[in-house]
Design a protein around this motif. Structure first.
Motif, PDB file in Angstrom:
ATOM      1  N   LEU A  58      11.876  28.959  56.430  1.00 41.44           N
ATOM      2  CA  LEU A  58      13.159  29.380  55.862  1.00 41.44           C
ATOM      3  C   LEU A  58      13.033  29.711  54.372  1.00 41.44           C
ATOM      4  O   LEU A  58      13.648  30.667  53.898  1.00 41.44           O
ATOM      5  CB  LEU A  58      14.203  28.283  56.068  1.00 41.44           C
ATOM      6  N   THR A  59      12.242  28.922  53.648  1.00 42.17           N
ATOM      7  CA  THR A  59      12.044  29.213  52.229  1.00 42.17           C
ATOM      8  C   THR A  59      11.385  30.566  52.045  1.00 42.17           C
ATOM      9  O   THR A  59      11.754  31.336  51.153  1.00 42.17           O
ATOM     10  CB  THR A  59      11.190  28.114  51.566  1.00 42.17           C
ATOM     11  N   THR A  60      10.413  30.875  52.896  1.00 43.06           N
ATOM     12  CA  THR A  60       9.760  32.182  52.837  1.00 43.06           C
ATOM     13  C   THR A  60      10.747  33.301  53.129  1.00 43.06           C
ATOM     14  O   THR A  60      10.762  34.328  52.438  1.00 43.06           O
ATOM     15  CB  THR A  60       8.592  32.233  53.847  1.00 43.06           C
ATOM     16  N   VAL A  61      11.579  33.106  54.140  1.00 37.88           N
ATOM     17  CA  VAL A  61      12.570  34.126  54.492  1.00 37.88           C
ATOM     18  C   VAL A  61      13.570  34.333  53.353  1.00 37.88           C
ATOM     19  O   VAL A  61      13.867  35.480  52.970  1.00 37.88           O
ATOM     20  CB  VAL A  61      13.303  33.748  55.788  1.00 37.88           C
ATOM     21  N   VAL A 128       9.541  31.111  40.336  1.00 36.25           N
ATOM     22  CA  VAL A 128      10.520  30.194  40.926  1.00 36.25           C
ATOM     23  C   VAL A 128       9.889  29.390  42.058  1.00 36.25           C
ATOM     24  O   VAL A 128      10.001  28.156  42.106  1.00 36.25           O
ATOM     25  CB  VAL A 128      11.755  30.963  41.421  1.00 36.25           C
ATOM     26  N   LEU A 129       9.231  30.076  42.986  1.00 29.85           N
ATOM     27  CA  LEU A 129       8.706  29.371  44.141  1.00 29.85           C
ATOM     28  C   LEU A 129       7.563  28.434  43.780  1.00 29.85           C
ATOM     29  O   LEU A 129       7.452  27.338  44.347  1.00 29.85           O
ATOM     30  CB  LEU A 129       8.252  30.377  45.213  1.00 29.85           C
ATOM     31  N   HIS A 130       6.705  28.830  42.834  1.00 34.66           N
ATOM     32  CA  HIS A 130       5.583  27.961  42.483  1.00 34.66           C
ATOM     33  C   HIS A 130       5.960  26.907  41.448  1.00 34.66           C
ATOM     34  O   HIS A 130       5.777  25.716  41.664  1.00 34.66           O
ATOM     35  CB  HIS A 130       4.396  28.782  41.970  1.00 34.66           C
ATOM     36  N   ASP A 131       6.496  27.348  40.301  1.00 34.02           N
ATOM     37  CA  ASP A 131       6.729  26.417  39.203  1.00 34.02           C
ATOM     38  C   ASP A 131       7.929  25.509  39.433  1.00 34.02           C
ATOM     39  O   ASP A 131       7.947  24.377  38.947  1.00 34.02           O
ATOM     40  CB  ASP A 131       6.911  27.182  37.890  1.00 34.02           C
ATOM     41  N   ILE A 143       4.717  37.236  50.627  1.00 31.31           N
ATOM     42  CA  ILE A 143       6.089  37.634  50.317  1.00 31.31           C
ATOM     43  C   ILE A 143       6.097  38.796  49.330  1.00 31.31           C
ATOM     44  O   ILE A 143       6.888  39.735  49.460  1.00 31.31           O
ATOM     45  CB  ILE A 143       6.883  36.445  49.731  1.00 31.31           C
ATOM     46  N   VAL A 144       5.220  38.729  48.325  1.00 32.54           N
ATOM     47  CA  VAL A 144       5.168  39.786  47.303  1.00 32.54           C
ATOM     48  C   VAL A 144       4.130  40.842  47.637  1.00 32.54           C
ATOM     49  O   VAL A 144       3.881  41.759  46.847  1.00 32.54           O
ATOM     50  CB  VAL A 144       4.883  39.190  45.903  1.00 32.54           C
ATOM     51  N   GLU A 145       3.496  40.696  48.814  1.00 34.70           N
ATOM     52  CA  GLU A 145       2.488  41.662  49.299  1.00 34.70           C
ATOM     53  C   GLU A 145       1.341  41.799  48.296  1.00 34.70           C
ATOM     54  O   GLU A 145       0.919  42.899  47.942  1.00 34.70           O
ATOM     55  CB  GLU A 145       3.144  43.012  49.590  1.00 34.70           C
ATOM     56  N   ARG A 146       0.852  40.656  47.824  1.00 33.69           N
ATOM     57  CA  ARG A 146      -0.287  40.597  46.915  1.00 33.69           C
ATOM     58  C   ARG A 146      -1.275  39.564  47.435  1.00 33.69           C
ATOM     59  O   ARG A 146      -0.983  38.814  48.362  1.00 33.69           O
ATOM     60  CB  ARG A 146       0.153  40.184  45.496  1.00 33.69           C
ATOM     61  N   THR A 147      -2.439  39.506  46.808  1.00 34.08           N
ATOM     62  CA  THR A 147      -3.382  38.444  47.108  1.00 34.08           C
ATOM     63  C   THR A 147      -2.919  37.164  46.422  1.00 34.08           C
ATOM     64  O   THR A 147      -2.113  37.219  45.481  1.00 34.08           O
ATOM     65  CB  THR A 147      -4.780  38.806  46.588  1.00 34.08           C
TER      66      THR A 147
END
Length: 297
Positions: A58-61, A128-131, A143-147
């Motif tokens: 849910l957090t990812t969504v 936001v999600l990490h820190d 989510i951000v389409e990055r590595t």
């Protein structure tokens, strides 16, 4: 309990967390609720039995939904005059509101949310999600389409912009309230020197009156410029009913005339000086944020 009710019950266990994530991402209470509702709709349409970690899913969504909303917002707001203050979370000083506390945990003051508005959507999401929520970069990356390494760089870049840009508030509520009371006393008395004495030399005042009346965002920097607004502060303090409240957990004021909310004032107190004042007087937004009635006292 049927399958739908059981799924709804499990979702409700995560609603407060999801709203807190969305609020930090969007700075809008209404949009945060929309993002949380969208996550519920996507859950209903999914194969829920195959989800091992519902909270993480849910957090990812919600993160993806917020990212799309931020990108859409940037496309709509091409004119810099459309900048606006984030929605403040208003609560009474003597009240305990677990949901409000969850929204503003970890000192998510209005001044910090203003800084987050300056980040690009991918940077904001990674930060936001990490820190703020401790999500690992290997989960943020899709989510951000990055590595994962690129997601880490996004968060690092955002962190550099945030550090030092938002003043760190004094943690003592009594100190905060004492300084805000001194501001109100100086405003009521029209005392320029008293006002100037409690302003940080580098104070920033942001006043958002919205676009309905042709106002928009106005920004003043420096103690002399802000003290120069004494006549406006005096008029507010002597014509409106002013009530102390908490704004995102910090000392603030709500101002009403004949029971109608006319402005919300947030103060960031650093070193017993006012480092930032954020004033929301947008008549198009205030009714949605009005927590001044009897039910909230």
């Amino acid at each position: 309990m049927d399958e739908h009710d059981f799924l709804a019950s499990r979702f409700e266990e995560h609603r407060t967390h999801l709203r807190a994530v969305a609020y930090r991402m969007l700075g809008s209470l209404t949009e945060a609720d929309d993002a949380v509702q969208e996550s519920w709709l996507r859950l209903v349409r999914s194969e829920a039995d195959d989800i091992d970690n519902l909270g993480g899913w849910l957090t990812t969504v919600v993160g993806r939904v917020c990212l799309d909303m931020l990108r859409s917002r940037r496309l709509r707001r091409e004119d810099p005059l459309e900048a606006r203050l984030p929605d403040p979370v208003v609560s009474q000083e003597d009240a305990t509101d677990p949901e409000a506390q969850a929204l503003i945990a970890d000192s998510v003051g209005l001044a910090l949310l203003v800084v987050l508005e300056s980040l690009n959507p991918a940077e904001r999401l990674a930060f936001v999600l990490h820190d703020m929520f401790g999500m690992p970069f290997d989960e943020i990356a899709p989510i951000v389409e990055r590595t994962p390494a690129a997601a880490r760089k996004l968060a690092s870049r955002a962190r550099r912009q945030v550090q030092g840009a938002a003043p760190t508030p004094d943690p003592d509520p009594a100190t905060q309230r004492r300084v805000v009371d001194a501001f109100l006393s100086a405003a009521r008395g029209g005392d320029f020197e008293a006002l100037l004495s409690i302003l940080d030399p580098d104070i920033v005042l942001r006043a958002d009156s919205g676009t309905l009346l042709g106002g928009g965002m106005r920004i003043l920097r420096g103690a002399d410029a802000v003290a120069g607004q004494l006549a406006t502060f005096h008029r507010m303090a002597t014509t409106a009913t002013t009530r102390p409240v908490l704004i995102n957990g910090a000392a603030g004021l709500v101002n009403t005339i004949d029971g109608d909310l006319i402005s919300i004032m947030s103060f960031t107190i650093t070193g017993e000086k006012i480092a930032a004042i954020d004033i929301l007087s947008d008549p198009g937004r205030l009714p949605q944020l009005d927590r001044t009635g009897p039910e909230s006292r």
